[in-house]
Design an enzyme around this catalytic site. Structure first.
Site, mmCIF file in Angstrom:
data_model
loop_
_atom_site.group_PDB
_atom_site.id
_atom_site.type_symbol
_atom_site.label_atom_id
_atom_site.label_comp_id
_atom_site.label_asym_id
_atom_site.label_seq_id
_atom_site.Cartn_x
_atom_site.Cartn_y
_atom_site.Cartn_z
ATOM 1 N N ASP A 496 0.858 -1.180 0.000
ATOM 2 C CA ASP A 496 0.000 0.000 0.000
ATOM 3 C C ASP A 496 0.896 1.231 0.000
ATOM 4 O OD1 ASP A 496 -2.241 1.601 0.124
ATOM 5 O OD2 ASP A 496 -2.266 1.602 2.306
ATOM 6 N N ASP A 1760 -1.135 -0.689 6.245
ATOM 7 C CA ASP A 1760 -1.121 -0.005 7.531
ATOM 8 C C ASP A 1760 -2.171 -0.538 8.484
ATOM 9 O OD1 ASP A 1760 -3.276 0.857 6.162
ATOM 10 O OD2 ASP A 1760 -2.883 2.986 6.336
ATOM 11 N N ASP A 1764 -6.751 -1.942 4.606
ATOM 12 C CA ASP A 1764 -6.273 -3.099 3.856
ATOM 13 C C ASP A 1764 -6.565 -4.406 4.571
ATOM 14 O OD1 ASP A 1764 -5.105 -1.244 2.058
ATOM 15 O OD2 ASP A 1764 -3.418 -1.024 3.402
#
Length: 1956
Positions: A496, A1760, A1764
């Protein structure tokens, strides 16, 4: 659900639910010690170990058995201890109880939270942990859900809305009177007179005081009270319904009223709650008892569904009869189905923590009103979300690793080995005639030696050690231990962006707003540090002077000054002081409260008008619940201040005011007597004649609307802007205090409208005035603000309000909590949050010396020009009424803010206009608004500001197109390419009457918005991110970025961190855009854009390239386009924007010496279309705002190229919307069609190209192209075989029946089969070439093009259409009737530069030069490969194959005989560039490569068939047509035809000398380009043709004939390979010109394989052409003379001559991976490195797709831990970078350190664990096998090992080695080699079995050597006698001890060292 606030009442129901759902607690029962011990003992491996110890004890190995039992018991005790400890820890963590205030039995009392059941109502308190899943019924709360979701940002939860109450009071006012009046209105207002008596009964019923049970959400929220009935009462039914209300007989039949439309806001109570877990719907039973909260509850019983009757008192019989059916209908309407995402807004999950409470409502219980928030229990225990997570953790399906399964299989192999050893032992003993009971024990002993019971556990030892090492060293916790071995096999890592590759801390660096002068354009980037006071002052002064609606209203000052009670003596102000007067008035409008208090005495001494009795009241407005404070309007004695100013100002400020202006200047820019401060004496605006203004007004008039000597239409002759009296001013010499109160009435109007209050909150900041009235002006004050937010608040008030309100922040313990980005945005405004019970107020913080201008609601009856703003020291405040939370799916959030600005201040002042017409319209609107608001007070006349914040793409979709700036995409691309994070803010204003806050839908709020501005944030890269990415890539791990951010921002970050290599030449972006198809249905289309890499271009070309989206054409040749200087002189230079914009010529000179097409470009018409304006470039209005995507923006340069586009004109006439206009942009060369994607890849090294996909493109590819596969290598051969032998139809059926998912292009496979067999075939090149052809076919079948697009490129007929400018309409009408035909092409040569340009009437504009070519395509398939793709049996296909064969045969065998060139190898091109400098070329290799490339590539050459007659002489004369039109200015050179108008040709060519031959024909209707003399060619090839004819006569009987005839039966002809001579060097051109004519018209072809492959039976689909083939007859191919063969000139010829740049030692050979089947979706999936605008679900789909790739890839995800979660759980390993350990619930690994080094540490430890496990496994297995073989040998000689020997071997030697082997530390760096992940792999099996063979070999050698030694004596009989003796073993020890100690220990240590 709302009506359950009374709580449960039935005790039986409560007990039943306790039994059904259990207690409200996650209580886990821990197992006892005995049960745990039993579980350990029942382990099959432990049972086997106990069996082995029994066998050893029977074999007299007592000491060894005891030692093994001791070690085993210690390990079991330690394991039991850890298990009990973990169980207690888990129980204490999950077990949670707390006291809860629950509402049952009409009362509230405190119980334990474990006793809650679904349906209970309990009170939610601050700082409590929610015990169960709860729905909020009232108020709102802020929750922390980091335990469940990993989301560290607080979540705001609101109450569940009640959809039944769809009507609210239009004024949003709700009376707090008796409930009796509310219910009486329901019936009395809409009932007839006949119902008065009956309503009296209702009144008596409602008059009772026992109302405590009515409390519910309907009563809690003051906005939810019952309202009026919509429909009238039906009197007819009431009259017919004759009921006796005094009758006590309950069995009497009652009539029902069917037409009674009761209020929609009726509420239904229910006590029985059912929850459907599958669909997440809350369903309630007993909904019919809906009105019990409105009536006396004591007299109402429950509804009996079995009997369909109600038990009620006689008193209420009428009411229930009327409402029975309506209640049932309403209850069904109120059953709302909520999706999981929607219900999350209102649900509090068990285990989450309450941070703060808001909107606490008053609830009446037991005649007491209390502020409480209520929640409804819907799930308890393990049914809750937390319970499910705990269930999954504790009782998850244990995924057995492949290693464990492989170890079990390997145990089977060891068992087989042990049985084989047992058979050997039995054979030996039986052969020695030993029949004793001890044989069975020996066999069992061998089995225990061969099968190590601890073998499977060795694979978990490395896991536990790696996990403990990660926890201690790197603070990385692991939730799934078995994932550590998988981490060692990761070869793909997905990242990410935000918070992972970049820092969490953002920086708010600036804003971009709309330009005030031009609202259709965005202003430049405004950096926060650049907002200084200097620019503010200028803009402020301009507004005060020029803007008659300015906030500092001159009229307001003038009127106040007139109303001052002045003295009789009035001092005049001279002309010298007239300018200073205005300046002094402005400077004296101070708001410094400190000055006012400090100098109060001085001011009061000089104050007049004492008899006015003006109190010290405020001059403020009530703005958004803000508190009122005092403010003064102070006026000073002008003359007194002037005199003091002259004396006391210092040297630097003596002649200046405000630091910049001279003494007598007004605003620093005017001369003494100038008007408006900027212009000469009698001039205004500096540009017009002496007494004229703007060139539009009469001599003495100003602005065209005012009297002769008036200024701005409202001032007297001698007045200046309402501020100064030129000759006299009626003021005295002292300061006047003017206190204005809203309630005080003066003679002059005190309330005015402020039209421009939205634009500026002007704050005149000035410094202190001393007691002597001297000014102190520090120079630094004018340089910067004390607070940066002042600039935005003053100049951009709406943006300031959006920054302060549009967020989801909350305040907990006086600390603002929320998203980091929103905290930065909010802190910038210098505001604070004030959260009360029912309000959420944003208020500006207090400042010492700063006051604000605020607007008040004025008198609406006064015109807009009579406006007024009050000086107020109140700080701004806003009230947030409703918030829609951010959703990643929607990519936006929005708020509704309450404001008190007047309705006339619609921000559409920003629309602009200072015109009086607009102002008059505003006044009219205001009057209309006043009429609508007659019933309302002025103080309550509010409007709502709706602000929406989100991604720029989404906001653009939601905004009105007219409110989107023209350069929206340009500005967005500019800053996203620099890596900025950009948010868009929009707004709209809604009147309070037009919105229902309770039931307003999000779709209404977030629609028809007005764009407000961009917010620019920087997100710095983490320092170690590039190093980590480089480390992973060098270790064989592919790195991919998947983010929800903008595409260009993602590319910038990917370049910066190394995911996209800096050496990449270009980046191809795939996106999906909506396309309008037939019937106006929107479809999705996949488009590709080419984005050049700046770092690569700068490094190679050493030039500065503008980092913009560029097309393949990028920039046109700056010198020449059409042979003359179109771009060479200035297109945008002197004459376009200069003098002659619409003049005669573009550049002041004629292009090509004369006018293009005989007319002026900007004159009357171009091709019949008027382009006098920019909007009419294409003949119709074209707005660039209607471009479908941001990448489709087209510049004026590109638009000029398409002005002659006939296709566009025809299409544009159908529909002028952007939907059809988008087809123009879809064919721009920066818009790479999907079928052209591989054309780019095929000519480049695949490592130099990166693909970037958006989320929409990813999903599109997955759906459309997932099932299409490339064929296997062997399948290609089979298909080629079928193609050569069978017919076309059969082949098609075979392929379709073979595999429907496989799609083959059988025409090209044979060529690739040849290339596959080459020695150094590059797999990458081959893969791209195959892919290219497959994509062509797939796209063609998936997207059916329009007929005119396909017909344009079909070889149908030639219709040469001319264009006469005088008859445009006639020509257009003819063109509509005819299909798109082939147009005459004009070729024009530029002698100064070797360029050639084809100017076609239709679409093709080709620019060729030495170094590059530009091809502008306006169609999907502009080249002739469309024919090859669409119609396999077309004429073009056969002709191409024929030419291929002829060219290859005759050029190689005939022409080379006459060639004198030396054979030189073709040199390699050092760099891929478009400069093709070639030395002497080997002719044979050149022609061979040319013909070979032509067979399969996209190359298209020009072929012309010309006559082969002796009379055919091409003179240097002009060529004219039979029917021709030429212009006087037409120019014809010697080698080409050039005419400015189009040429009509009827297939006849005339010579100027009237030489005509009927056989002479030019089959292609275009001019022929010949260089050199054609006579030499004819003589040269005549000999070749004669020789060929002789060969034909000899072989005429046995050959097939290839015949090419024309319609006009021309007998002779040649095919000329027409290649441009100007695109190469001279040596190349001369070589090519020598071999122009290839072959004669008619030849006999040999029957060879090449011919059979390409020339098989075909059926023509074209009109007028036929194909036939048979073995007996000649093959005839009939060419229609109207067929147009050529469409592109040298399309890919030069590129295919390049030598492959791939190094052969790097690229993979195809033979290594020839059996991989690759789909198109997988192909792009492997090459794509960046995925942008990915939603959470898209990320999970991406990871699942990567895991399904055929090479068994293992995918890791690093995020994080917030957005996600789904992707982290789907990946093989999920790594969460989060401070909270609890977020590891959704990921396998959690790092407490927000550092990317954790990824490397996890991969290193995973690989180390995998290697250690495999090494230990091999060591234990080999040790057991060796020990078994060793014992077998000893048994064969009637001997064995003793106890001490076993103890020494197993405990002293083996155990320490195995322990220390696992504790070996991991490497510090990632290695390039990934360890093997399977036990049953070739290296591991070879290692194990090889060691077995080696040790057996050494054992046998040692035994043979031992037996041959002299001291070795073996007497079998003696041994048998001594067996009974105890000394037998000890005598044998001197043999066995040497063997066991020396040999076996050597082997063990050797194996260990070997493995190390």
């Amino acid at each position: 659900m709302h009506l359950m606030c009374t709580g449960l009442r039935n005790e039986k129901l409560i007990n039943d639910r306790k039994i059904l759902y259990g207690e409200c607690n996650l209580n886990i029962k821990s197992d006892s010690f005995i049960i745990l011990l039993f579980k350990e003992i029942m382990n099959p491996f432990f049972i086997f170990q106990i069996f082995a110890m029994i066998v050893w004890s029977l074999d007299n190995y007592i000491e060894y058995t005891i030692s093994i039992l001791f070690i085993t018991s210690i390990s079991i005790i330690l394991e039991l201890k850890n298990t009990i400890k973990n169980q207690k820890k888990i129980k204490n963590m999950l077990n949670y109880t707390c006291p809860i205030n629950v509402y049952r039995y009409n009362t509230s009392y405190i119980i334990s939270s474990s006793e809650l059941v679904p349906g209970d109502i309990y009170e939610i308190k601050n700082n409590m942990t929610i015990p169960c899943d709860t729905i909020i019924l009232s108020g709102s709360v802020t929750m922390s859900e980091h335990m469940l979701t990993g989301e560290s940002v607080p979540i705001h939860k609101e109450r569940l809305p009640f959809e039944g109450n769809a009507i609210i009071n239009k004024n949003n006012k709700y009376d707090s009177n008796d409930e009796k009046d509310d219910y009486l209105r329901i019936y009395n207002n809409h009932a007839s007179i006949n119902m008065i008596k009956r309503n009296h009964l209702i009144e008596e019923t409602l008059g009772k005081k026992d109302r405590e049970y009515k409390s519910n959400t309907h009563d809690l929220c003051s906005m939810n009270k019952l309202c009026y009935i919509n429909n009238t009462y039906d009197d007819v039914h009431m009259k017919n319904n004759k009921m006796d209300y005094n009758n006590n007989n309950n069995n009497k039949k009652k009539k029902k009223i069917n037409n009674l439309n009761f209020v929609k806001g009726t509420y239904i109570n229910s006590n029985d709650l059912l929850y459907d877990d599958k669909i997440g719907v809350n369903i309630f039973e007993d909904d019919v008892n809906n009105m019990k909260h409105k009536f006396n509850q004591r007299n109402i019983n429950y509804y009996n569904k079995d009997t369909n009757n109600l038990e009620y008192n006689n008193k209420h019989r009428y009411i229930y009869d009327c409402l029975l059916k309506k209640v049932e209908a309403i209850s069904q309407k109120n059953k709302i189905i909520y999706s999981n995402e929607d219900i999350n807004k209102y649900m509090l999950y068990g285990g989450t923590y309450v941070l703060s409470l808001y909107n606490i409502n008053k609830i009446k219980y037991n005649n007491k009103e209390e502020n409480r928030i209520l929640g409804l229990v819907i799930k308890t225990g393990f049914i809750t979300t937390k319970g499910k997570i705990v269930n999954n953790i504790l009782y998850h399906k244990k995924k057995e690793l492949n290693l464990i399964n492989d170890s079990y299989k390997f145990l089977i192999i060891l068992i087989i080995y042990a049985l084989f050893s047992v058979f050997i032992l039995l054979y030996i003993t039986l052969s020695n005639n030993e029949y004793t009971n001890h044989i069975i024990i020996k066999c069992l002993d061998i089995i225990t030696d061969a099968i190590p019971p601890a073998l499977p556990t060795t694979l978990t030892v490395g896991i536990s050690i790696a996990i403990s090492r990660l926890k201690k060293k790197f603070s990385i916790s692991c939730l799934c231990p078995h994932k550590i071995n998988i981490a060692g096999q990761i070869n793909t890592m997905v990242f990410d962006k935000t918070g992972t590759l970049t820092e969490n801390n953002l920086q708010f660096i600036g804003i971009i707003t709309q330009n005030k002068k031009n609202k259709n354009m965005l202003s430049d980037f405004i950096h926060i540090k650049e907002m200084n006071t200097e620019s503010y002052i200028h803009s402020k002064d301009d507004n005060m002077i020029h803007n008659k609606n300015s906030i500092i209203s001159e009229y307001y000052i003038k009127d106040n000054m007139k109303n001052l009670h002045t003295s009789s003596k009035k001092k005049s102000i001279t002309k010298e002081r007239s300018n200073f007067l205005v300046q002094t008035i402005k400077s004296c409008l101070l708001k410094d409260h400190y000055i006012k208090e400090k100098k109060k005495e001085y001011y009061t001494n000089n104050t007049y008008c004492n008899d006015l009795h003006i109190n010290d009241s405020t001059c403020s407005s009530y703005l958004l619940n803000s508190e009122t404070k005092d403010a003064y309007c102070e006026y000073y004695n002008i003359d007194h201040l002037c005199d003091i100013n002259k004396k006391n100002m210092d040297i630097n400020s003596k002649n200046e005011l405000m630091g910049k202006y001279s003494k007598n200047e007004l605003m620093g820019k005017t001369i003494k007597n100038e008007l408006m401060g900027k212009y000469s004496k009698n001039e205004l605006m500096g540009k017009y004649s002496k007494n004229e203004l703007m060139g539009k007004y009469s001599k003495n008039e100003l602005m065209g609307k005012y009297s002769k000597n008036e200024l701005m239409g409202k001032y007297s002759k001698n007045e200046l802007m309402g501020k100064t009296i030129k000759n006299q001013v009626g003021v005295d010499t002292n300061i006047y205090h003017m206190n204005c109160d809203n309630d005080y009435n003066y003679d002059y109007p005190c309330d005015y409208n402020c039209n421009n209050c939205n634009d500026t909150y002007h704050r005149l900041e000035y410094h202190n005035i001393n007691k002597d009235n001297s000014f102190n002006i520090p120079p630094e004050k004018n340089k910067s603000y004390n607070n940066i937010s002042e600039h935005i608040k003053i100049n951009y008030p709406l943006l300031f309000e959006a920054l302060a309100c549009c967020h989801t922040l909350s305040k907990v313990n006086n600390k603002i909590m929320g998203d980091v980005l929103e905290i930065l945005m909010f802190n910038f405004t210098n505001c604070d949050m004030l959260i009360n019970n029912n309000s959420f107020i944003i208020k500006e913080k207090k400042k010492n010396c700063s006051y604000d201008f605020q607007k008040i609601d004025g008198d609406k009856n006064i015109g807009a020009n009579d406006e007024r703003c009050h000086l107020n020291n109140n700080l701004v405040s806003y009230n947030i009424l409703k918030r829609f939370e951010f959703q990643s799916r929607l990519q936006r959030m929005s708020v509704i803010v309450k404001s008190t600005y007047g309705n006339n201040n619609d921000d559409n002042n920003d629309d602009d206009n200072n015109n009086d017409d607009d102002n008059n319209d505003d006044n009219n609107n205001d009057d209309n608004n006043n009429d609508d608001n007659n019933d309302d007070n002025n103080n309550n006349n509010y409007y709502y500001n709706i602000f929406c914040k989100g991604s720029p793409e989404k906001i653009k979709e939601l905004c009105l197109k007219s409110k989107i700036p023209n350069n929206y995409d340009e500005i967005l691309n500019k800053y996203t390419k620099q890596g900025m994070r950009i948010l868009s803010i929009s707004y709209k204003r809604v009147k309070s009457k037009n919105i229902n806050l309770l039931n307003v839908k999000r779709s209404f709020v977030e629609s028809n918005l007005h764009f407000l501005g961009f917010l620019i944030f920087t997100n710095n890269m983490k320092k170690n991110a590039p190093d980590i990415i480089h480390n992973l890539q060098t270790s064989g791990c592919q790195c991919i970025m998947s983010t929800g951010d903008n595409v260009l921002t993602s590319i910038h970050v990917a370049k910066k961190c190394g995911i996209i290599n800096s050496n990449v030449e270009s980046i191809i972006i795939g996106d999906v855009i909506p396309v309008v198809g037939k019937n106006n249905k929107q479809k999705k289309k996949l488009v590709w854009y080419n984005h050049k890499n700046d770092t690569y271009l700068k490094g190679h070309d050493k030039t500065c390239i503008d980092n913009e989206f560029t097309s393949i054409q990028s920039q046109m040749n700056s010198d020449n386009i059409c042979g003359d200087n179109i771009c060479g002189d200035n297109i945008y230079g002197d004459n376009i924007c200069g003098d002659n914009i619409y003049g005669d010529n573009i550049n002041g000179d004629n292009i090509n010496g004369d006018n293009i097409y005989g007319d002026n470009i900007n004159g009357d018409n171009i091709n019949g279309d008027n382009i006098n304006t920019y909007d009419n470039i294409y003949g119709d209005n074209y707005n660039l705002d209607y471009c479908p995507t941001e990448y489709h923006k087209c510049t004026y340069n590109n638009s000029i190229l398409y002005r002659n586009n006939f296709l566009y004109k025809k299409e544009n006439k159908k529909d002028k919307n952007y939907k059809n206009i988008s087809t123009l942009y879809e064919h721009r060369t920066n818009d790479i069609q999907f079928d052209k994607l591989c054309d780019i890849l095929i000519n480049k090294d695949p490592r130099n190209v990166n693909i970037v996909l958006t989320g929409k493109a990813f999903i599109f590819l997955k759906k459309k192209f997932y099932s299409f596969h490339l064929p296997y290598y062997e399948e290609c051969k089979n298909i080629v075989h079928y193609i050569m032998k069978k017919k076309h139809k059969k082949i098609k059926n075979i392929i379709n029946n073979h595999n429907s998912n496989l799609y083959y292009h059988y025409n090209i496979i044979d060529t690739f089969v040849k290339r596959m067999n080459k020695e150094y075939m590059c797999f990458n090149k081959l893969l791209y070439k195959i892919q290219q052809k497959l994509l062509y076919n797939l796209i063609h079948n998936l997207y059916k093009k329009k007929k005119y697009m396909n017909n344009y490129y079909d070889i149908d007929e030639v219709h040469l259409i001319g264009n006469n400018n005088n008859n445009n309409n006639k020509n257009n009408s003819k063109e509509k009737k005819l299909p798109l035909k082939n147009k005459m092409k004009h070729i024009r040569k530029n002698e100064s530069n070797d360029n050639i340009t084809f100017n076609t009437y239709t679409s093709n504009n080709i620019h060729l030069s030495k170094y590059k070519y530009v091809h502008h395509k306006n169609y999907y398939y502009p080249d002739s490969c469309t024919n090859l793709r669409k119609k396999k049996n077309s004429l073009f296909y056969n002709l191409k194959k024929y030419i291929y064969y002829e060219k290859k045969k005759y050029l190689q065998h005939c022409l080379l005989k006459h060639d004198n060139y030396k054979k030189v190898e073709l040199p390699r091109i050092k760099d891929i560039n478009y400069s093709y400098q070639m030395e002497s070329i080997k002719t044979r290799n050149f022609i061979h490569s040319l013909s070979e490339q032509f067979a399969f590539s996209n190359l298209i050459l020009s072929f012309y068939i010309i006559k082969n007659d002796d009379n055919n002489v091409y003179n240097k004369n002009y060529i004219y047509n039979k029917n021709y039109i030429y212009n006087k200015n037409s120019i014809c050179n010697k080698n080409y035809i050039c005419n400015k108008n189009y040429i009509y040709n009827k297939n006849n060519i005339y010579n100027k000398n009237n030489i005509y031959n009927k056989k002479n024909i030019l089959t292609h209707a275009k001019s022929v380009l010949l260089s050199g003399s054609s006579k030499k060619f004819l003589k040269f090839f005549s000999n070749i043709i004669r020789r060929h004819k002789l060969k034909e006569k000899k072989n005429k009987k046995n050959i097939k004939r290839y015949k090419m005839n024309h319609v006009n039966n021309t007998s002779k002809g040649h095919i000329i390979l027409n290649m441009c001579t100007h695109g190469f060097k001279k040596d190349y051109s001369s070589l090519k010109n020598k071999y122009r004519i290839v072959n004669n018209k008619r030849y006999m072809l040999k029957n060879d394989n090449v011919y059979d492959r390409h020339m098989y039976n075909l059926t023509d689909m074209y009109r007028g052409t036929q194909y036939g083939c048979s073995k007996k007859k000649n093959k005839n191919i009939y060419m229609n003379n109207n067929n147009n063969i050529l469409k592109n000139k040298i399309n890919r010829f030069l590129e295919h001559l390049l030598v492959d740049k791939c190094k052969r030692n790097i690229c993979h050979k195809y033979t290594d991976i020839k059996n991989i089947k690759l789909s198109i979706y997988e192909y792009i999936l492997r090459t794509c490195t960046v995925y942008a605008r990915m939603k959470p679900k898209d990320k999970s789909d991406l990871i699942l797709s990567l895991k399904k790739l055929p090479n068994n890839s293992y995918v890791g995800m690093c995020g994080d831990g917030a957005n996600d979660c789904l992707a982290l759980s789907c990946a093989d390993i999920g790594i969460s970078l989060c401070n909270n350990n609890e977020s590891s619930i959704c990921s396998s690994f959690t790092s407490n350190k927000l550092c990317l080094h954790s990824i490397v540490h996890i991969l290193i430890e995973g690989r180390a664990s995998l290697v250690n496990s495999f090494q230990l496994f091999k060591f234990i297995s080999l040790y057991s096998i060796m020990q078994c073989s060793q014992v077998l040998i000893l048994y064969s000689i009637s001997n064995k090992l003793t106890d001490n020997q076993y103890i020494f071997i197993d405990i002293v030697t083996i155990l320490p080695l195995s322990i220390f082997m696992c504790w070996t530390s991991a490497s510090e760096k990632l290695s390039k080699n990934i360890p093997i992940g399977k036990l049953f792999s070739f290296p591991i099996l070879i290692s194990i079995y090889g060691q077995i063979i080696i040790q057996l070999f050494f054992v046998m050698i040692s035994l043979v050597v031992l037996m041959n030694l002299s001291f070795y004596k073996y007497d079998k009989n003696k041994v048998m006698k001594e067996k009974s003796d105890d000394t037998y073993l000890y005598k044998a020890q001197k043999y066995t001890l040497i063997y066991s100690l020396l040999f076996s220990k050597f082997v063990y240590v050797y194996i260990f060292k070997y493995k190390e």
